[in-house]
Design an enzyme around this catalytic site. Structure first.
Site, PDB file in Angstrom:
ATOM      1  CG  HIS B 257      48.946  39.203  12.603  1.00 21.15           C
ATOM      2  ND1 HIS B 257      48.267  40.405  12.563  1.00 21.15           N
ATOM      3  CD2 HIS B 257      48.430  38.445  11.602  1.00 21.15           C
ATOM      4  CE1 HIS B 257      47.376  40.359  11.574  1.00 21.15           C
ATOM      5  NE2 HIS B 257      47.453  39.187  10.978  1.00 21.15           N
ATOM      6  NE  ARG B 273      47.008  44.969   8.884  1.00 24.09           N
ATOM      7  CZ  ARG B 273      47.980  44.111   8.581  1.00 24.09           C
ATOM      8  NH1 ARG B 273      48.952  44.472   7.788  1.00 24.09           N
ATOM      9  NH2 ARG B 273      47.968  42.887   9.084  1.00 24.09           N
TER      10      ARG B 273
END
Ligand SMILES: Cc1cc2nc3c(=O)[nH]c(=O)nc-3n(C[C@H](O)[C@H](O)[C@H](O)COP(=O)(O)OP(=O)(O)OC[C@H]3O[C@@H](n4cnc5c(N)ncnc54)[C@H](O)[C@@H]3O)c2cc1C
Ligand code: SF4
Ligand code: SF4
Ligand code: FES
Lengths: 244, 656
Positions: B257, B273
């Protein structure tokens, strides 16, 4: 994060009820502090390098799952997100969370307590149609604010800090406790739950329920998720007063 | 010998396990769930971001449907997934989320009218439709064409798991907590339950069942730094491997990740994000648009993680005593948004870093996060080689993720697989009597008893904690984001040595009841075997696909590698698993391999790709009137339990 190295002194409650002849005692361990060290890191360090029998419970180690509540220098809290640098003199005393069955050392059986609590408050949506719902169709609408409010009360991680901090619970072993009240408030708020006030009354309308609470608010002070215990207990009380 | 009988034994009390248990209980079968920890503490609780389901209620999800979700999932997998399974999954996900909604998850809802969001670093106003008001909303996530990730503020996994466990409690499903399955019981190629150790008393018990489901989550803790819970150690996968019959699929497919905090590796969700957060380098420069002008920070996870690593290798990382890192900037989202939708991130920053992310940048680095590999199953969830053994959730290689899973597709998989596999588990219970001999049960019991008593009497030997740390370091250093033949070969050699050493563990604390060192001693040899499966599979796979990225084989090679790695461990004294491969048949694919649209496309194509493309064109031409459902039926006919066959309604288009 501070760069200086210091030696931390951990005083830890030790007792293994599984081991014949074992007696409760406090044992001191020294650990060299590392930057950003949490109690989770320190306890694993002790287990790996000093005493592999030391028992404690961590799962997420991120303050999310509620596994690791213990009493740190007198305060019930989540150990995994507690930095050792919070303690200026470097002395840290760890006790298992009171009010729960002791498994060993710092490990207590909160799981058993919480399952019983969920059964007692019937911690699920009461709606005969919930299982018959046609999931091909649009879901039932919900006011966005109501959804947010329910989530606010559902953030409880069943850590047990509120239970251990409650004076009433100490006197009344069957006292439902703040975690149970919070769960009830969550379902009482939820329009999908069709229970009536009368039905909620039957769960909590006595001295082991919301009328036993002395509103000393140990629960609110120690809840690591900052849940609004005071307002919710007051809300449930008001709701119950009007029943009957 | 304590023996507990049941119909459906479910090992694992996370989202997947609980959902399977609910399904078999609903069909009237006696069901027991085993878990290392109270079910609500399972790692599923940690999912903050959300669940993908193509409801298309938010305006930014307008036009979304199963086809688009399918395309994103297959592309995301770098064509490594099983398209039948991906199809079953996308068609069922809307039903799964709606069922959870009826059961109590307080999904965040669409609010009609204008709202301000951050897209590509800028504030933009979007207007939600009147008729969508009150329906389940969604946020943006990496690698998806639409806003499809449904969420509950910042606690999707938590609310899903609480609802699921509450449902299980309502149904009276027993969850036996603090129990660890340490071996499977099997006879003549059929699985009949597990040998289980009570983590408090140390007692060994046989749980004997018609059907056994492994839903034990991922194996992230093979790595020293992982976003996973400390209990995500892959023991469920290991006990399947140790049967010598069940196979593990694509174990080398491990996801990193992009944004875990440095140094501890706790995750900050992709929602950061998705909601508009940016990645910055040591100069405060936003670098992702240079690499991925189209999707930028919201390219697929494997891509972003690699780009970040590349950028740090160019000297653009922020140096720290824990090595280089980059910055995640969510300050532009504003306090109100962060305190509501990203509160967990805020708490993590405050407690673990001592910073306020509303005003300060978050130090992040790509970190081990998800296990695409796992117990290989058929679409029904059953092992193709060991009858009566099922698997679901992160533990399984049901294989809808191939070589890279999309954010939000994992919790979605747990509940969808739970529904579908749960039905097949119930069918299996219906069709198969329980006839296992007592001597078989005894045999497995004795075997485990002996392993433990050997550990308790050995005077000198290896320290299990040290072995584990050594294994985790090898995996970090040599089997990480970028891989190469030399390192992988070395990793395999080093792990082989550890595997031998793990046969000689000795304990300092020699008691059989609750004993963390004994727990470690039981698990570590199993974990080393899994690590070998990962490293060896990665070494053999001489191509780059999804999260498996070889510096010495940069291209995705469909011609030679469009196949699934299968690992078995038949001979316990062997040093390595046996590896074989299973072809993915392009001629059956609904979506033949193409480009994912990141960087340069250097795919080595398979000759079947062009053939299948042409065949699909012809099918389409021959059926000009076919709607999307009919077309899917022609291109990818799947079998799915009757209950889940129906079409899904959406606003503005009904069931179309
Ligand atoms: C930090 C984090 C955030 C994430 N966020 C998202 C997200 O936003 N969206 C998304 O889609 N996915 C997300 N994921 C991935 C997703 O959460 C997991 O893949 C998923 O929840 C796994 O669920 P599961 O039911 O398969 O396993 P788990 O929830 O891990 O449960 C495993 C269960 O098995 C039990 N168990 C394990 N071994 C044994 C044994 N030997 N014997 C008995 N019991 C055993 C455990 O006690 C536990 O109950 C995230 C993952 C992480 C790490
Ligand atoms: S207010 Fe006091 S008595 Fe009431 S639940 Fe909280 S701690 Fe217990
Ligand atoms: S209410 Fe707060 S203190 Fe009590 S169990 Fe829940 S999270 Fe813990
Ligand atoms: S280990 Fe999960 S809250 Fe501390």
């Amino acid at each position: 994060m501070s760069d200086q190295e210091r030696i931390l002194k951990f005083q830890i409650f030790r007792y293994n009820p599984q081991k014949k002849g074992d007696k409760p005692r406090m044992v001191t361990y020294e650990v060299t502090e590392a930057p950003g060290m949490t109690i989770f890191i320190a306890l694993n360090d002790i287990r790996e390098h000093q005493d592999p029998s030391l028992q404690f419970d961590f799962v997420c180690r991120a303050g999310i799952c509620g596994s690791c509540a213990m009493v740190v220098n007198g305060q019930p809290t989540l150990a995994c997100r507690t930095l050792t640098s919070n303690y200026e003199n470097g002395e840290i005393k760890l006790l298992p969370l009171p009010g729960f069955e002791l498994i060993g050392d710092l490990s207590v059986n909160t799981g058993k307590f919480m399952r019983a609590m969920s059964e007692r408050v019937e911690s699920w949506i009461h709606d005969q149609n919930a299982d018959k719902v046609n999931f091909e169709k649009l879901e039932e609408r919900m006011d966005p604010d109501v959804a947010d409010q329910i989530y606010e009360l559902e953030r409880c991680v069943e850590c047990g800090c509120c239970v251990s901090a409650c004076a009433t619970k100490r006197m009344r072993p069957d006292f439902l406790s703040a975690v149970g009240f919070m769960r009830l408030a969550r379902f009482a708020l939820d329009p999908r739950d069709k229970r009536t006030d009368q039905e909620f009354y039957e769960i909590m309308g006595d001295d082991d329920g919301v009328f036993g609470c002395m509103t000393l608010l140990g629960c609110e002070d120690y809840c690591p998720k900052d849940l609004p215990h005071q307002t919710q207990i007051a809300y449930l009380r008001r709701k119950m007063v009007f029943v009957k | 010998m304590k023996v507990i009988y049941t119909d459906s034994l479910v090992i694992g009390g996370g989202l997947a396990g609980l959902r399977v248990a609910i399904a078999s209980m609903q069909r009237g079968f006696d069901t027991i769930v085993l878990s290392l920890v109270p079910a609500k503490r399972s790692h599923s609780a940690a999912a903050q971001g959300g669940m993908q389901a193509s409801l298309g209620a938010t305006i930014k999800g307008d036009g979304d449907d199963e086809e688009i979700h399918f395309g994103d999932t297959v592309r995301g997998s770098d064509w490594g997934c099983d398209q039948d399974v991906a199809r079953m999954f996308v068609n069922t996900a809307p039903k799964a989320i709606r069922q959870l909604s009826a059961w109590g998850v307080p999904w965040s809802r669409v609010r009609r009218g204008d709202r301000e969001v951050v897209i590509n670093g800028k504030k933009v106003t979007i207007t939600e439709k009147n008729e969508a008001h009150g329906l389940i909303t969604a946020r943006d996530f990496g690698g998806t064409k639409k806003w499809r990730t449904c969420y509950t503020s910042d606690g999707a996994g938590h609310t899903m798991l609480y609802t699921m466990d509450n449902k299980a409690i309502q149904m009276g499903i027993p969850v036996h907590e603090r129990k660890e399955a340490i071996a499977l019981i099997h006879e003549d190629g059929v699985c009949y339950g597990a040998i289980v150790r009570d983590l408090i008393t140390g007692e060994l018990m046989a749980y004997v069942a018609k059907a056994t489901t492994i839903a034990t989550g991922g194996y992230g803790r093979l790595y020293a730094i992982s976003t996973n819970a400390v209990i995500s150690e892959g023991i469920g996968n290991a006990i399947a491997l140790e049967t010598g019959i069940a196979t593990l699929g694509n174990m080398e497919a491990v996801q990193f990740h992009p944004t875990a905090i440095v140094p501890v590796g706790i995750l900050t969700t992709e929602g950061c994000r998705g909601d508009g957060g940016l990645l910055l380098d040591k100069d405060g420069y936003r670098f992702m648009p240079d690499y991925e002008p189209d999707k930028k920070e919201l390219a697929s996870r494997d891509v972003v993680s690699r780009r970040m690593t590349e950028h740090m290798r160019k000297g653009k990382g922020v140096p720290s005593r824990y090595g280089d890192h980059l910055w995640l900037d969510i300050t532009l989202l504003g306090r109100k948004h962060i305190e509501k939708n990203l509160r967990e991130v805020k708490e993590i920053c405050e407690y673990f870093l001592g910073i306020d992310p509303v005003e300060e940048l978050i130090p992040v680095r790509p970190t081990q996060h998800y296990s695409m590999g796992g117990i290989r199953t058929k679409a029904s969830g059953e092992s193709p080689t060991l009858k009566g053994l099922f698997s679901a959730g992160e533990a399984a290689c049901w294989d809808m993720h191939g070589f890279n899973r999309l954010g939000g597709n994992s919790v979605a998989e747990t509940v969808v697989a739970g529904m579908i596999v749960g039905e097949y588990v119930a069918d299996y219970c219906e069709q198969n009597p329980l006839n296992v001999s007592t001597s078989t049960i005894q045999h497995f019991m004795k075997q485990e008893e002996k392993k433990i008593s050997d550990l308790l009497v050995r005077d000198f030997g290896e320290n299990p904690f040290e072995l584990k740390a050594a294994m985790q370091k090898i995996m970090m250093d040599k089997v990480g984001i970028f891989r190469n033949g030399e390192d992988l070969e070395q990793a395999v050699e080093d792990l082989k040595v550890l595997n031998q050493r793990a046969k000689k563990i000795a304990l300092r604390n020699r008691i059989s009841s609750s004993n963390p060192e004994l727990v470690e001693a039981i698990r570590v040899p199993k974990m080393i075997k899994l690590a070998l499966c990962v490293a060896y599979g990665a070494w053999l796979r001489t191509e780059s696909r999804g999260a498996h990225s070889r510096e010495d084989y940069l291209e995705r090679n469909d011609r030679d590698w469009l196949k699934r790695t299968l690992t078995t461990w038949k001979d316990d004294s062997a040093d390595l698993p046996e590896v074989s491969y299973e072809d993915l048949d392009i001629m059956k694919m609904e979506m033949p391999p193409g480009s994912r649209g990141y960087g340069v496309d250097n795919t080595v194509h398979h000759p079947d790709t062009a053939r299948r493309e042409q065949e699909i064109e012809e099918i389409k031409k021959a059926n000009p009137g076919a709607d999307r459902f009919e077309l899917q039926q022609l291109l990818n006919p799947i079998t799915i339990p009757e209950k889940f066959k129906g079409k899904n309604e959406r606003i503005g288009r009904g069931f179309k």
